[in-house]
Motif scaffolding. Structure first.
Motif, PDB file in Angstrom:
ATOM      1  N   MET A 189       0.767  -1.153   0.094  1.00 53.38           N
ATOM      2  CA  MET A 189      -0.099  -0.089  -0.102  1.00 53.38           C
ATOM      3  C   MET A 189       0.949   1.136   0.074  1.00 53.38           C
ATOM      4  SD  MET A 189      -3.223  -1.034   0.036  1.00 53.38           S
ATOM      5  CE  MET A 189      -2.733  -2.493  -1.073  1.00 53.38           C
ATOM      6  N   PRO A 190       0.486   2.073  -0.729  1.00 53.22           N
ATOM      7  CA  PRO A 190       1.077   3.372  -0.647  1.00 53.22           C
ATOM      8  C   PRO A 190       0.880   4.303   0.721  1.00 53.22           C
ATOM      9  CG  PRO A 190      -0.880   3.897  -2.032  1.00 53.22           C
ATOM     10  CD  PRO A 190      -0.355   2.219  -1.708  1.00 53.22           C
ATOM     11  N   ASP A 191       1.687   5.045   0.892  1.00 54.60           N
ATOM     12  CA  ASP A 191       1.437   5.866   2.383  1.00 54.60           C
ATOM     13  C   ASP A 191       0.006   6.431   2.318  1.00 54.60           C
ATOM     14  OD1 ASP A 191       4.172   5.688   2.819  1.00 54.60           O
ATOM     15  OD2 ASP A 191       4.658   7.640   2.330  1.00 54.60           O
ATOM     16  N   SER A 192      -0.517   6.037   3.456  1.00 51.02           N
ATOM     17  CA  SER A 192      -1.878   6.134   3.642  1.00 51.02           C
ATOM     18  C   SER A 192      -2.374   6.599   5.009  1.00 51.02           C
ATOM     19  CB  SER A 192      -2.707   4.943   3.102  1.00 51.02           C
ATOM     20  OG  SER A 192      -4.044   5.430   3.358  1.00 51.02           O
ATOM     21  N   GLN A 193      -3.405   7.455   5.409  1.00 51.93           N
ATOM     22  CA  GLN A 193      -3.677   7.724   6.616  1.00 51.93           C
ATOM     23  C   GLN A 193      -4.577   6.462   7.206  1.00 51.93           C
ATOM     24  OE1 GLN A 193      -5.702  11.519   6.715  1.00 51.93           O
ATOM     25  NE2 GLN A 193      -3.796  12.708   6.470  1.00 51.93           N
ATOM     26  N   LEU A 194      -4.885   5.595   6.732  1.00 52.76           N
ATOM     27  CA  LEU A 194      -5.888   4.364   6.896  1.00 52.76           C
ATOM     28  C   LEU A 194      -4.999   3.369   8.049  1.00 52.76           C
ATOM     29  CD1 LEU A 194      -7.498   3.396   3.791  1.00 52.76           C
ATOM     30  CD2 LEU A 194      -8.674   4.709   5.576  1.00 52.76           C
ATOM     31  N   VAL A 195      -5.650   2.775   8.840  1.00 49.82           N
ATOM     32  CA  VAL A 195      -4.969   2.017   9.556  1.00 49.82           C
ATOM     33  C   VAL A 195      -4.814   0.568   8.678  1.00 49.82           C
ATOM     34  CG1 VAL A 195      -5.243   0.455  11.810  1.00 49.82           C
ATOM     35  CG2 VAL A 195      -5.867   2.850  11.590  1.00 49.82           C
ATOM     36  N   MET A 196      -3.783  -0.057   8.799  1.00 45.12           N
ATOM     37  CA  MET A 196      -3.536  -1.416   8.052  1.00 45.12           C
ATOM     38  C   MET A 196      -2.796  -2.432   8.769  1.00 45.12           C
ATOM     39  SD  MET A 196      -0.957  -1.604   4.750  1.00 45.12           S
ATOM     40  CE  MET A 196       0.281  -1.290   5.759  1.00 45.12           C
ATOM     41  N   ARG A 197      -3.573  -3.396   8.467  1.00 47.46           N
ATOM     42  CA  ARG A 197      -3.125  -4.816   9.297  1.00 47.46           C
ATOM     43  C   ARG A 197      -2.937  -5.938   8.297  1.00 47.46           C
ATOM     44  NH1 ARG A 197      -6.441  -8.340  14.129  1.00 47.46           N
ATOM     45  NH2 ARG A 197      -4.958 -10.265  13.963  1.00 47.46           N
ATOM     46  N   LYS A 198      -1.707  -6.594   8.414  1.00 45.92           N
ATOM     47  CA  LYS A 198      -1.522  -7.607   7.499  1.00 45.92           C
ATOM     48  C   LYS A 198      -2.034  -9.004   7.818  1.00 45.92           C
ATOM     49  CE  LYS A 198       2.318 -10.072   5.297  1.00 45.92           C
ATOM     50  NZ  LYS A 198       3.642 -10.376   5.519  1.00 45.92           N
ATOM     51  N   LEU A 199      -3.047  -9.590   6.880  1.00 40.56           N
ATOM     52  CA  LEU A 199      -3.587 -10.788   7.304  1.00 40.56           C
ATOM     53  C   LEU A 199      -2.782 -11.921   6.949  1.00 40.56           C
ATOM     54  CD1 LEU A 199      -7.238  -9.717   6.364  1.00 40.56           C
ATOM     55  CD2 LEU A 199      -5.929  -9.290   8.516  1.00 40.56           C
ATOM     56  N   ALA A 200      -2.476 -11.815   5.580  1.00 41.06           N
ATOM     57  CA  ALA A 200      -1.817 -13.178   4.989  1.00 41.06           C
ATOM     58  C   ALA A 200      -0.887 -12.657   4.028  1.00 41.06           C
ATOM     59  CB  ALA A 200      -2.716 -14.113   4.644  1.00 41.06           C
ATOM     60  N   GLU A 201      -0.510 -13.828   3.000  1.00 44.78           N
ATOM     61  CA  GLU A 201       0.347 -13.322   1.847  1.00 44.78           C
ATOM     62  C   GLU A 201      -0.354 -14.156   0.547  1.00 44.78           C
ATOM     63  OE1 GLU A 201       4.430 -14.206   3.013  1.00 44.78           O
ATOM     64  OE2 GLU A 201       4.868 -12.296   3.262  1.00 44.78           O
ATOM     65  N   VAL A 202      -0.102 -13.369  -0.580  1.00 47.06           N
ATOM     66  CA  VAL A 202      -0.821 -14.039  -1.791  1.00 47.06           C
ATOM     67  C   VAL A 202       0.311 -14.402  -2.590  1.00 47.06           C
ATOM     68  CG1 VAL A 202      -2.302 -13.802  -3.489  1.00 47.06           C
ATOM     69  CG2 VAL A 202      -3.030 -12.943  -1.380  1.00 47.06           C
ATOM     70  N   GLN A 203       0.771 -15.741  -3.150  1.00 51.12           N
ATOM     71  CA  GLN A 203       1.663 -15.682  -4.113  1.00 51.12           C
ATOM     72  C   GLN A 203       1.098 -16.064  -5.504  1.00 51.12           C
ATOM     73  OE1 GLN A 203       5.128 -16.810  -3.542  1.00 51.12           O
ATOM     74  NE2 GLN A 203       4.745 -16.057  -5.672  1.00 51.12           N
TER      75      GLN A 203
END
Length: 301
Positions: free
Chosen positions: A148-162
């Motif tokens: 994600m680009p810089d953002s004011q939103l709260v971000m939480r990583k859930l998993a990874e996609v291959q």
């Protein structure tokens, strides 16, 4: 004038498309709704709505106030939920957006268990392959793949996609197997896009290095489902999330290609507004997805 009440009436009028519909939703009188809108316009010294016989249209100032008012009212609602969070279970309506294919295959099958676990919650699941505007579209939680680009939103990583590359045995028997990304220039590639044209596929495990190959395919589709079906039927080489074609790979209907050149897994993030940081329903949904996906590990293989 009660400004909060007037703002809530203004937002309802815009959401419902008319003053009379806003009045019915409360319920209230049409006169009361009209009086509150007029009071807001006098208070701010500008026209907010253009009233026609069939609908309401926002002025430029009205659009700005609508977006900010909706955010303010949402923040107040979240504060109420946070203060009450220790006293009751998550409740209300949760609006979630997710990529269409992921939502259909990986989220929708879990919703029955989620709703049974939280009987006071309702879920709106919006499946779209675009970045929604959380404020404009009143979305509480958005799932997005990629950095994600810089953002004011709260971000939480859930998993990874291959992301992987594959083709049918029939296609490979006819055209041979590519051994390097550069070999793709001699192959039919299947492009996922909203519009016809070339695409760029990135290879290599490092985010800022590795090869970037421009793909000009003979077939483009705006649906990963349709591309996978075309690849199964010998149309060419497709680039898809590994979890999408797991069954086809196991059954031999597709073969995985260029494995040593695959890009690094992309993060799957949950995004929401800072004002919703204490939302029990958002936290419950995120924790539920993480626990279920960690148990079955469907995303990154």
């Amino acid at each position: 004038m009660d400004q909060l009440a007037a703002l809530a009436t203004f937002v309802r009028a815009v959401d419902h498309g008319s003053l009379s519909a806003a009045a019915r939703s409360v319920p209230s009188s049409l006169t009361s709704v009209s009086r509150q809108i007029s009071a807001l316009e006098r208070h701010f010294g500008t026209r907010l709505l253009v009233r026609t016989t069939r609908q309401l249209a926002l002025t430029e100032d009205g659009r700005m106030l609508y977006e900010r008012a909706k955010s303010i009212l949402g923040e107040l609602k979240e504060i109420e939920e946070r203060l009450a969070g220790n006293r009751r279970e998550p409740s209300g309506r949760l609006r979630v957006s997710a990529p269409a294919l992921m939502g259909r295959l990986l989220i929708a099958p879990l919703l029955g268990d989620f709703l049974r676990a939280y009987p006071s919650l309702s879920v709106d699941l919006l499946l779209v392959d675009r970045n929604v505007d959380l404020i404009e579209e009143d979305v509480h939680l958005a799932l997005r793949v990629g950095r994600m680009p810089d953002s004011q939103l709260v971000m939480r990583k859930l998993a990874e996609v291959q992301m992987i590359h594959c083709a049918s045995p029939d296609y490979l028997a006819r055209r041979g197997e590519p051994h390097t990304p550069a070999d793709l220039a001699q192959h039919d590639c299947l492009v996922f896009s909203d519009a016809p044209g070339a695409a760029t596929w990135r290879f290599g495990r490092e985010a800022n290095s590795g090869a970037r190959i421009r793909i000009s395919g003979r077939l483009w589709v705006n649906s990963l489902d349709a591309l996978a079906v075309a690849a199964e039927n010998g149309a060419g080489i497709v680039r898809v999330p590994s979890w999408q074609v797991e069954k086809q790979l196991v059954e031999g209907r597709l073969r995985r290609l260029l494995r040593e050149h695959e890009p690094a897994p992309a993060p799957l993030n949950a995004l929401y507004q800072p004002s919703r940081l204490g939302s029990t329903k958002i936290r419950a949904f995120i924790d539920f997805l993480v626990e279920r996906w960690r148990r079955s590990d469907p995303l990154c293989r």
